[in-house]
Every structure is written in structure tokens, then in C-alpha cells.
Design a protein around this motif. Structure first.
Motif, mmCIF file in Angstrom:
data_model
loop_
_atom_site.group_PDB
_atom_site.id
_atom_site.type_symbol
_atom_site.label_atom_id
_atom_site.label_comp_id
_atom_site.label_asym_id
_atom_site.label_seq_id
_atom_site.Cartn_x
_atom_site.Cartn_y
_atom_site.Cartn_z
ATOM 1 N N VAL A 80 -11.260 0.159 3.750
ATOM 2 C CA VAL A 80 -10.440 1.253 2.947
ATOM 3 C C VAL A 80 -9.016 0.660 2.547
ATOM 4 N N GLY A 81 -8.521 1.302 1.475
ATOM 5 C CA GLY A 81 -7.303 0.964 1.188
ATOM 6 C C GLY A 81 -6.659 0.565 -0.175
ATOM 7 N N PHE A 82 -5.628 0.263 -0.455
ATOM 8 C CA PHE A 82 -5.010 0.139 -1.822
ATOM 9 C C PHE A 82 -4.733 -1.225 -2.324
ATOM 10 N N SER B 103 0.694 -1.162 -0.130
ATOM 11 C CA SER B 103 -0.007 -0.062 0.103
ATOM 12 C C SER B 103 0.805 1.350 0.022
ATOM 13 N N HIS C 96 -2.897 6.412 3.790
ATOM 14 C CA HIS C 96 -3.227 5.001 3.894
ATOM 15 C C HIS C 96 -4.696 4.746 4.469
ATOM 16 N N ARG D 243 -11.485 3.036 -3.266
ATOM 17 C CA ARG D 243 -10.684 2.780 -2.219
ATOM 18 C C ARG D 243 -11.212 3.275 -0.936
ATOM 19 N N ALA E 255 -7.575 6.636 2.221
ATOM 20 C CA ALA E 255 -7.437 6.676 0.614
ATOM 21 C C ALA E 255 -7.709 7.816 0.184
#
Lengths: 205, 205
Positions: free
Chosen positions: B158-160, A10, A36, B183, A39
Motif C-alpha cells: 500500500v502507499g504513495f 508519502s 498513509h 495505491r 491510501a
């Protein structure tokens, strides 16, 4: 992938998409962790970090100073187990009966009463505001009066009524701060800032 | 202003700035509270609410069904005291020793192990994912296999890495969901969704 690998991947994605963000090497891990957690790349433009904030925050963590926060969400979001080697603890008084009584007696918010209650225990500590502008405004007032001297203020209240205004006030202090401009913020973002400092406190030097 | 007045003023500001958002009357309080928690109006475009989600969520809350979540931040962010009249409780197993062992034995994330552990207690309950795509993907898998039947899935990791992908999968289920595309998300947003449902459960009918 393990959680640590997911985090590293990430961070690599954020690094790539952020490009030439302009933050110094010891500030970027903080902003990166804010992104992070949300987002939301707007934190690149909006975050404001006092020049002495990282040094002050790491120093407070390493010395085992207390961390106070205005929300139980931020309290549980901060990695207490990683603070333990230093002896520090995270406190939130929002659910404390005495604070509720104090707030009712004075006709103020519990968040503000909680600041009053710990002002004299805050020397070299960290105050983390993730929700209540009333807490941040009271903290700024007490700092200006010389009645409390935190090492660092993490001021990230979110919202539509006085959040942006309270954070704008924070920028005028000499006390080290980590904050942002505008309405965004929140307990999750505030916890992410402290966790980024904890990681630096554990890894540096 | 008192906290309740600040909230009402905040909602009025969001209403005004959101303009003609197109959400039905029972969906808008959910999206509005997501914005209230983040100050991020992108949730107007990005939120997806299954047609039966609000009815299912209110029904689950009123019947005192269990609410499970993948983060302690979401757990403490959900207004437990307002659930008490209905008998419901909020549970998070992420810090549970047995889950840690189960995850280590199987070589899976704790978030995924926590879903496995409660699958058979989830009938008519609500599962709230604020962080871990691995939890949401496992929940979707168990629902497809007919091994668990939650009333509602609040899916807002949430996130990548896999957050957007896991939420895209959720949109294919017949099980009622509240989620978003992309995201963004997080424990704070997920807790806000549940709190909006609690408010509706307490006020309607």
C-alpha cells in the motif's frame, strides 16, 4: 530512499492531494497517517476526533498507561519500541485462554469478554478497537455505567454488521474518542492512529 | 450472533451489494474477503488474479509449504491455526536481528534483505507483501533471474511511493500472483487473501 524518507515523501504527496482539508494542526497528522496506511482519502470526510482526544491520548502515552486492543494485528502494528521510553505496553487478550473460557461460559464474543476483563485496569489508558463492534458496544456500555474510565477510545471497527452503528454510539460519549463514520476502519487504521499519537507524544513540548 | 454468523451475514451483504461482479466462482471468495476486511468495494475493480493463482495457492497450502510475509501484522493476521493440519507455517523476518544487520551492511531496506534471505527456501512457497514495494520489486527481480520460484506471490503493498509501480511489474510475470492496481492494499488485505485461500484449501475436494 530509506524508510523514513519514503514516509516523508508519502506525507508530502498526501498533503498536496488533500488540499484544504480543514483539520486543525494537531488532528491532521492522525488523519494523514490513516490515509498513509490505506491510501484511502475518504478518511478526510469520515474521521471524527473529539476535541480533547489528542491531548488525552498524548497524556496517556506519556504517563505510560496501558493500551489495550481487540486484535493482535493492531497490537503488533503499534510501535511498541517507541512506547518504551514512557513505560507503556500494548496488550491484546484475544488469544488468552481465560478470555476464551469466559466468553464460552457467558455465551459472548471473546472481544466482549476481553473488555470486561480489563475494565477496572483501564483508568487513564487507551482502548483500541480495530475489529469487533461487540467490543466497542460493551466498552460504551461500561463507560456509561461509570464502570471504566479510559483516557481515550480509538474506535475503528470495520465491517458490515454493527460496525457503523457502534461508532455512531461512540460519538455521543463525553469520553475522548477517535473514530469514523461508516463501515471502513480496521486494525491497520487503528494502529496508525495510535502511532500518530506516539509520534506527537515523542516530539511535542 | 456468533463470529461465524456475523461473517456469513457480512458475506451475504457484500454479495448483494456487489451484484454482477464478473469474477469466477473460485476468485470471488478472495475478492469478497478483501472487501470484508476493508469495507472497500473498489477491490472489485482493482484486483488482479493470475489464472493459476488459486490452484497454486491451494496446492502450496495443502503441501505445507512455507508462507513468508514482509510484516508482522500480516503474519498474525493469517490464520496459523488453520494451517496446522497441513503443516505450514507463517514467517516474518522483519524483526530478525540478522536481517537488520544484513540491511545495514548492504544499505538496503530490511524488507528487501528479508527477501534475499529466504529466496532459496521459497520453492513452492507463498510470498506475501503487504507493505514494502522494495520487497516486491526485489522478489520480481529474483524470479526473473530464476533465483527463486514461489508458487504464488500475494503482492499488495500500500502507499504513495512505488506501491502501484511495483504491482504493475508483477502483472508481467508468469509466476502466479494475486495483486491489485493502484495505491491501495496493506497487511490486512494481504492476510485476507491468504485466509481466503486457506478456507478453500480446507473445504474443497
Amino acid at each position: 530512499m530509506k524508510p523514513h524518507e519514503i514516509e516523508q515523501k508519502s506525507f508530502a504527496i498526501i498533503d498536496e492531494e488533500a488540499g484544504d482539508h480543514g483539520y486543525p494542526a494537531d488532528h491532521w497528522p492522525i488523519v494523514r497517517r490513516m490515509i498513509h496506511t490505506t491510501a484511502d482519502f475518504e478518511y478526510i470526510q469520515d474521521t471524527r476526533i473529539h476535541p480533547e482526544a489528542v491531548t488525552a491520548g498524548i497524556g496517556a502515552i506519556r504517563s505510560g498507561s496501558a493500551i489495550f486492543t481487540d486484535t493482535n494485528m493492531a497490537r503488533v502494528g503499534i510501535r511498541q519500541n517507541q512506547l518504551e521510553p514512557f513505560g507503556g505496553q500494548v496488550h491484546c487478550l484475544m488469544a488468552d485462554e481465560r478470555i476464551a473460557r469466559l466468553a464460552a461460559d457467558k455465551g459472548i464474543t471473546r472481544a466482549k469478554a476481553a473488555v470486561d476483563a480489563v475494565a477496572d485496569q483501564l483508568d487513564n489508558g487507551i482502548y483500541v478497537v480495530g475489529n469487533a463492534p461487540t467490543a466497542l458496544l460493551r466498552l460504551i456500555e461500561l463507560i456509561r455505567q461509570g464502570r471504566t474510565r479510559p483516557a481515550l477510545v480509538v474506535g475503528l471497527p470495520v465491517g458490515f454488521v454493527n460496525a457503523a452503528e457502534s461508532k455512531a454510539e461512540l460519538l455521543h460519549l463525553d469520553t475522548p474518542y477517535i473514530t469514523n463514520v461508516g463501515r471502513k476502519g480496521g486494525s491497520n487504521v487503528a494502529a496508525a492512529v495510535v502511532n500518530a499519537l506516539i509520534v506527537q507524544a515523542r516530539s511535542d513540548g
